[in-house]
Design a protein around this motif. Structure first.
Motif, PDB file in Angstrom:
ATOM      1  N   PHE A  68      -9.540  -7.179  18.208  1.00 24.24           N
ATOM      2  CA  PHE A  68     -10.009  -7.208  16.830  1.00 24.24           C
ATOM      3  C   PHE A  68      -9.278  -8.299  16.039  1.00 24.24           C
ATOM      4  CE2 PHE A  68      -8.995  -5.290  12.601  1.00 24.24           C
ATOM      5  CZ  PHE A  68     -10.261  -5.423  12.051  1.00 24.24           C
ATOM      6  N   ALA A  69     -10.030  -9.217  15.417  1.00 25.73           N
ATOM      7  CA  ALA A  69      -9.400 -10.310  14.650  1.00 25.73           C
ATOM      8  C   ALA A  69      -9.072  -9.827  13.241  1.00 25.73           C
ATOM      9  CB  ALA A  69     -10.343 -11.495  14.583  1.00 25.73           C
ATOM     10  N   MET A  70      -7.843 -10.076  12.821  1.00 26.84           N
ATOM     11  CA  MET A  70      -7.376  -9.504  11.544  1.00 26.84           C
ATOM     12  C   MET A  70      -7.552 -10.467  10.386  1.00 26.84           C
ATOM     13  SD  MET A  70      -4.023  -7.269  12.330  1.00 26.84           S
ATOM     14  CE  MET A  70      -3.683  -7.191  10.600  1.00 26.84           C
ATOM     15  N   LYS A  71      -7.899  -9.892   9.226  1.00 28.75           N
ATOM     16  CA  LYS A  71      -7.930 -10.674   7.999  1.00 28.75           C
ATOM     17  C   LYS A  71      -6.526 -10.750   7.425  1.00 28.75           C
ATOM     18  CE  LYS A  71     -12.581  -9.515   6.666  1.00 28.75           C
ATOM     19  NZ  LYS A  71     -13.465  -9.279   5.541  1.00 28.75           N
ATOM     20  N   LEU A  72      -6.330 -11.681   6.477  1.00 25.07           N
ATOM     21  CA  LEU A  72      -5.046 -11.723   5.769  1.00 25.07           C
ATOM     22  C   LEU A  72      -4.942 -10.501   4.871  1.00 25.07           C
ATOM     23  CD1 LEU A  72      -4.937 -15.409   4.420  1.00 25.07           C
ATOM     24  CD2 LEU A  72      -3.996 -14.515   6.552  1.00 25.07           C
ATOM     25  N   SER A  73      -3.713 -10.053   4.614  1.00 22.48           N
ATOM     26  CA  SER A  73      -3.512  -9.009   3.603  1.00 22.48           C
ATOM     27  C   SER A  73      -3.871  -9.607   2.238  1.00 22.48           C
ATOM     28  CB  SER A  73      -2.053  -8.571   3.603  1.00 22.48           C
ATOM     29  OG  SER A  73      -1.235  -9.650   3.163  1.00 22.48           O
ATOM     30  N   ASN A  74      -4.143  -8.733   1.239  1.00 24.36           N
ATOM     31  CA  ASN A  74      -4.475  -9.236  -0.108  1.00 24.36           C
ATOM     32  C   ASN A  74      -3.357 -10.102  -0.664  1.00 24.36           C
ATOM     33  OD1 ASN A  74      -6.918  -8.042  -0.166  1.00 24.36           O
ATOM     34  ND2 ASN A  74      -6.188  -6.156  -1.177  1.00 24.36           N
ATOM     35  N   VAL A  75      -2.097  -9.707  -0.395  1.00 26.82           N
ATOM     36  CA  VAL A  75      -0.957 -10.455  -0.932  1.00 26.82           C
ATOM     37  C   VAL A  75      -0.948 -11.873  -0.345  1.00 26.82           C
ATOM     38  CG1 VAL A  75       1.553 -10.430  -1.233  1.00 26.82           C
ATOM     39  CG2 VAL A  75       0.331  -8.292  -0.900  1.00 26.82           C
ATOM     40  N   GLU A  76      -1.113 -11.964   0.976  1.00 27.88           N
ATOM     41  CA  GLU A  76      -1.073 -13.301   1.594  1.00 27.88           C
ATOM     42  C   GLU A  76      -2.312 -14.109   1.215  1.00 27.88           C
ATOM     43  OE1 GLU A  76      -0.259 -13.521   5.816  1.00 27.88           O
ATOM     44  OE2 GLU A  76      -0.014 -15.697   5.690  1.00 27.88           O
ATOM     45  N   PHE A  77      -3.458 -13.452   1.114  1.00 30.89           N
ATOM     46  CA  PHE A  77      -4.689 -14.145   0.701  1.00 30.89           C
ATOM     47  C   PHE A  77      -4.467 -14.804  -0.662  1.00 30.89           C
ATOM     48  CE2 PHE A  77      -8.949 -13.788  -1.426  1.00 30.89           C
ATOM     49  CZ  PHE A  77      -9.570 -14.791  -0.707  1.00 30.89           C
ATOM     50  N   ARG A  78      -3.859 -14.048  -1.584  1.00 26.98           N
ATOM     51  CA  ARG A  78      -3.603 -14.628  -2.919  1.00 26.98           C
ATOM     52  C   ARG A  78      -2.605 -15.780  -2.816  1.00 26.98           C
ATOM     53  NH1 ARG A  78      -4.007  -9.272  -4.868  1.00 26.98           N
ATOM     54  NH2 ARG A  78      -1.741  -9.040  -4.899  1.00 26.98           N
ATOM     55  N   ALA A  79      -1.550 -15.577  -1.994  1.00 27.74           N
ATOM     56  CA  ALA A  79      -0.518 -16.622  -1.859  1.00 27.74           C
ATOM     57  C   ALA A  79      -1.102 -17.912  -1.286  1.00 27.74           C
ATOM     58  CB  ALA A  79       0.616 -16.121  -0.974  1.00 27.74           C
ATOM     59  N   MET A  80      -2.078 -17.777  -0.375  1.00 28.87           N
ATOM     60  CA  MET A  80      -2.667 -18.962   0.252  1.00 28.87           C
ATOM     61  C   MET A  80      -3.572 -19.716  -0.712  1.00 28.87           C
ATOM     62  SD  MET A  80      -1.594 -19.460   3.230  1.00 28.87           S
ATOM     63  CE  MET A  80      -0.005 -18.752   2.857  1.00 28.87           C
ATOM     64  N   ASN A  81      -3.930 -19.064  -1.803  1.00 30.87           N
ATOM     65  CA  ASN A  81      -4.864 -19.677  -2.749  1.00 30.87           C
ATOM     66  C   ASN A  81      -4.191 -20.019  -4.075  1.00 30.87           C
ATOM     67  OD1 ASN A  81      -7.699 -19.798  -1.507  1.00 30.87           O
ATOM     68  ND2 ASN A  81      -6.954 -17.798  -0.878  1.00 30.87           N
ATOM     69  N   THR A  82      -2.927 -20.431  -4.012  1.00 27.05           N
ATOM     70  CA  THR A  82      -2.197 -20.826  -5.226  1.00 27.05           C
ATOM     71  C   THR A  82      -1.989 -22.342  -5.235  1.00 27.05           C
ATOM     72  OG1 THR A  82      -0.122 -20.550  -4.056  1.00 27.05           O
ATOM     73  CG2 THR A  82      -0.872 -18.665  -5.365  1.00 27.05           C
ATOM     74  N   PRO A  83      -1.704 -22.901  -6.411  1.00 22.04           N
ATOM     75  CA  PRO A  83      -1.359 -24.339  -6.476  1.00 22.04           C
ATOM     76  C   PRO A  83      -0.098 -24.649  -5.677  1.00 22.04           C
ATOM     77  CG  PRO A  83      -1.760 -23.452  -8.685  1.00 22.04           C
ATOM     78  CD  PRO A  83      -1.794 -22.289  -7.741  1.00 22.04           C
ATOM     79  N   TRP A  84       0.810 -23.669  -5.559  1.00 25.53           N
ATOM     80  CA  TRP A  84       2.057 -23.910  -4.807  1.00 25.53           C
ATOM     81  C   TRP A  84       1.750 -24.180  -3.351  1.00 25.53           C
ATOM     82  CZ3 TRP A  84       4.750 -24.785  -8.720  1.00 25.53           C
ATOM     83  CH2 TRP A  84       4.662 -23.989  -9.844  1.00 25.53           C
TER      84      TRP A  84
END
Ligand SMILES: C[S@@+](CC[C@H](N)C(=O)[O-])C[C@H]1O[C@@H](n2cnc3c(N)ncnc32)[C@H](O)[C@@H]1O
Length: 192
Positions: free
Chosen positions: A2-18
């Motif tokens: 089963f291929a896993m999605k990112l957790s909500n926390v990491e998903f948000r972190a990956m979508n930041t200007p930083w």
């Protein structure tokens, strides 16, 4: 598996200007130091996320670019932001849609540590790369993944991924590599 999605926390972190800042001013220059070239090359990016890597890689003038990611939400963002580039929803453990020896350059910005079947991804890359082709790969150390999960609850999947195991499998798959160590990520240029 089963291929896993990112957790909500990491998903948000990956979508930041930083994240974009690190991608542009740190990781791409490090890959360039290791020899990343894409002009007139057939490029595949594995785990392309929201497409910012597509934007950066396409500045290098590739002949073709495809970015794939298993998470629909990431690919939706990528397609919305960069409709001019080619994105696929695809599990990296199955690259059967790509023929043997069809890519010059394969790029991974921090993805294998998310994939329980990461060895299979490397085996597939070894098949899909042209002879003399290059894999550019960056990953965190196993210890740092645990530290992030403890501190920020990123919730990475429990896998046996680690840099020693990675290097062992790269060598077993016929790759030679150069690497650059940095405090958060180790960057590799692998050739066959
Ligand atoms: C840490 S994020 C990195 C995203 C992007 N490369 C970046 O640097 O911003 C890991 C990415 O790998 C993707 N991923 C996880 N498992 C995958 C799999 N089996 N096949 C393809 N992509 C996968 C996730 O959906 C996520 O977008």
């Amino acid at each position: 598996m089963f291929a896993m999605k990112l957790s909500n926390v990491e998903f948000r972190a990956m979508n930041t200007p930083w994240r974009r800042w690190g991608h542009k001013y740190f990781e791409m220059p490090m890959f360039r130091r290791l020899g990343l070239e894409a002009r007139d090359k057939e490029v595949l990016e594995i785990g392309c996320g929201n497409g910012y890597g597509a934007y950066l890689l396409n500045q290098l003038g590739p002949k073709s670019y495809i970015g794939l990611d298993v998470m629909e939400e990431q690919i939706e963002i990528a397609r919305r932001r960069y409709p001019q580039y080619n994105f696929l929803i695809q599990d990296a453990a199955d690259l059967s849609r790509f023929t043997e020896g069809s890519k010059d350059v394969i790029v991974i910005f921090g993805v294998l540590h998310h994939i329980p079947e990461w060895r299979k991804v490397i085996d597939e890359i070894a098949r899909v790369l042209k002879p003399g082709g290059s894999l550019f790969l960056e990953e965190p150390r196993g210890l740092d993944i645990k530290f992030f999960d403890f501190l920020f609850r990123w919730g990475h999947p429990n896998t046996d991924f680690g840099l020693k195991a990675l290097e062992k499998h790269l060598t077993a798959s016929g790759f030679r590599f150069q690497k650059l160590w940095t405090p958060l990520l180790t960057m590799y240029h692998c050739t066959k």
